[in-house]
Design an enzyme around this catalytic site. Structure first.
Site, PDB file in Angstrom:
ATOM      1  N   SER A   2       0.747  -1.045  -0.249  1.00 19.42           N
ATOM      2  CA  SER A   2      -0.181   0.335   0.028  1.00 19.42           C
ATOM      3  C   SER A   2       0.897   1.395   0.111  1.00 19.42           C
ATOM      4  O   SER A   2       1.857   1.341   0.670  1.00 19.42           O
ATOM      5  CB  SER A   2      -0.436  -0.203   1.013  1.00 19.42           C
ATOM      6  OG  SER A   2      -1.788  -0.986   1.104  1.00 19.42           O
TER       7      SER A   2
HETATM    8  N1  SAH Z   1      -0.586  -4.204   3.628  1.00 18.96           N
HETATM    9  C1  SAH Z   1      -0.345  -5.273   2.155  1.00 18.96           C
HETATM   10  C2  SAH Z   1      -1.960  -4.658   1.001  1.00 18.96           C
HETATM   11  C3  SAH Z   1      -1.001  -6.292   0.368  1.00 18.96           C
HETATM   12  S1  SAH Z   1      -3.214  -5.832  -0.802  1.00 18.96           S
HETATM   13  C4  SAH Z   1       0.729  -4.402   2.280  1.00 18.96           C
HETATM   14  O1  SAH Z   1       1.001  -3.669   2.636  1.00 18.96           O
HETATM   15  O2  SAH Z   1       1.940  -4.895   1.996  1.00 18.96           O
HETATM   16  C5  SAH Z   1      -3.884  -7.105  -0.122  1.00 18.96           C
HETATM   17  C6  SAH Z   1      -3.591  -8.365   0.621  1.00 18.96           C
HETATM   18  O3  SAH Z   1      -4.595  -8.809   0.658  1.00 18.96           O
HETATM   19  C7  SAH Z   1      -3.316  -8.977  -0.659  1.00 18.96           C
HETATM   20  O4  SAH Z   1      -1.898  -9.229  -0.238  1.00 18.96           O
HETATM   21  C8  SAH Z   1      -4.215  -9.991  -0.747  1.00 18.96           C
HETATM   22  O5  SAH Z   1      -3.942 -11.280  -1.436  1.00 18.96           O
HETATM   23  C9  SAH Z   1      -4.815 -10.065   0.059  1.00 18.96           C
HETATM   24  N2  SAH Z   1      -5.679 -10.441   0.546  1.00 18.96           N
HETATM   25  C10 SAH Z   1      -7.051 -10.216  -0.246  1.00 18.96           C
HETATM   26  N3  SAH Z   1      -8.279 -11.221  -0.043  1.00 18.96           N
HETATM   27  C11 SAH Z   1      -8.175 -11.714   1.332  1.00 18.96           C
HETATM   28  C12 SAH Z   1      -8.489 -12.697   2.387  1.00 18.96           C
HETATM   29  N4  SAH Z   1     -10.028 -13.361   2.133  1.00 18.96           N
HETATM   30  N5  SAH Z   1      -7.950 -12.809   3.332  1.00 18.96           N
HETATM   31  C13 SAH Z   1      -6.954 -12.640   2.999  1.00 18.96           C
HETATM   32  N6  SAH Z   1      -5.654 -11.632   2.575  1.00 18.96           N
HETATM   33  C14 SAH Z   1      -7.010 -11.160   1.324  1.00 18.96           C
END
Ligand code: SAH
Length: 230
Positions: A71
């Site tokens: 993010s």
């Molecule tokens: N906070 C992270 C953001 C990653 S993007 C960072 O800054 O690196 C969002 C993430 O949510 C992705 O890695 C995706 O795989 C995860 N995601 C999507 N649906 C999900 C679910 N149902 N349970 C767990 N993770 C999920």
């Protein structure tokens, strides 16, 4: 190139870039000094692939594995500030991704429980955070919309992927007087919501800003098949 970056020669140093990032975040309205301090210390470049290191302190999301993103720093700061973390808090995070937001949470809370649906991402984040000495972060590979019932209730919950509505299960795992920060909307644009659960269990939401997150895919998010076909 990357070694030069780490050593702080010529094309900038991570320390200097973090100072500039903190100044930028504070100019964008982040006022919580604890959040600014933590983001001024955590090496965000280590959470992305080596060729992206020099872009790691610009205020943008960056690609990580599995087609996901780390993010944007401003959004990380805004969400963390909205949680108003206390040193005694137990926090649930949905969407570990790179683990950067996880590290920010871990610096400010007592325990962090983080759930990711991709094992590759969870393993990589765990390896990095374990080696950095965070021993109060607990990882799970699962559908995060179902929360972590064995460890509920949580003082704070944060979802870093977008949801069509607030998952009822997550609200149920939030302690009374707790806070939940979550992007809610359609697949392209969402409102970043700060949800307060009152003492009597009533729920009150405020909108922090408009945002655009990747989808939360799961039982109480979007169904996976909508994404596999395109
Ligand atoms: N906070 C992270 C953001 C990653 S993007 C960072 O800054 O690196 C969002 C993430 O949510 C992705 O890695 C995706 O795989 C995860 N995601 C999507 N649906 C999900 C679910 N149902 N349970 C767990 N993770 C999920």
């Amino acid at each position: 190139m990357s070694l030069r970056y780490l050593q702080g020669n010529q094309s900038g140093s991570p320390q200097r870039d973090r100072r500039l990032l903190v100044r930028h975040l504070s100019g964008r309205g982040i006022t919580d000094l604890r959040v600014l301090d933590v983001m001024g210390r955590i090496p965000r470049h280590l959470f992305v692939a080596n060729p992206l290191w020099e872009a790691a302190y610009a205020d943008h999301p960056l690609p990580i594995d599995e087609g996901q993103t780390i993010s944007q720093p401003f959004i990380v700061a805004l969400m963390t500030q909205a949680l108003n973390l206390q040193k005694t808090d137990r926090v649930l995070e949905i969407g570990t991704g790179s683990g950067y937001q996880t590290a920010v949470l871990a610096e400010l809370a007592d325990e962090v429980y983080t759930i990711e649906r991709f094992r590759t991402l969870a393993d990589k984040a765990q390896q990095l955070l374990d080696s950095a000495g965070y021993h109060h972060i607990f990882f799970r590979v699962e559908d995060g919309t179902l929360g972590w019932p064995e460890r509920a209730p949580f003082d704070k919950i944060i979802a870093t992927a977008a949801c069509p509505q607030i998952p009822a299960t997550l609200l149920g795992q939030l302690r009374e007087e707790g806070r939940l920060v979550i992007p809610v909307g359609n697949r392209h644009v969402q409102s970043l919501l700060l949800v307060h659960k009152e003492k009597d269990g009533r729920v009150r939401s405020e909108e922090l800003c408009a945002c655009s997150f990747l989808p939360l895919i799961g039982k109480e998010g979007w169904p996976e098949r909508e994404f596999s076909s395109n």
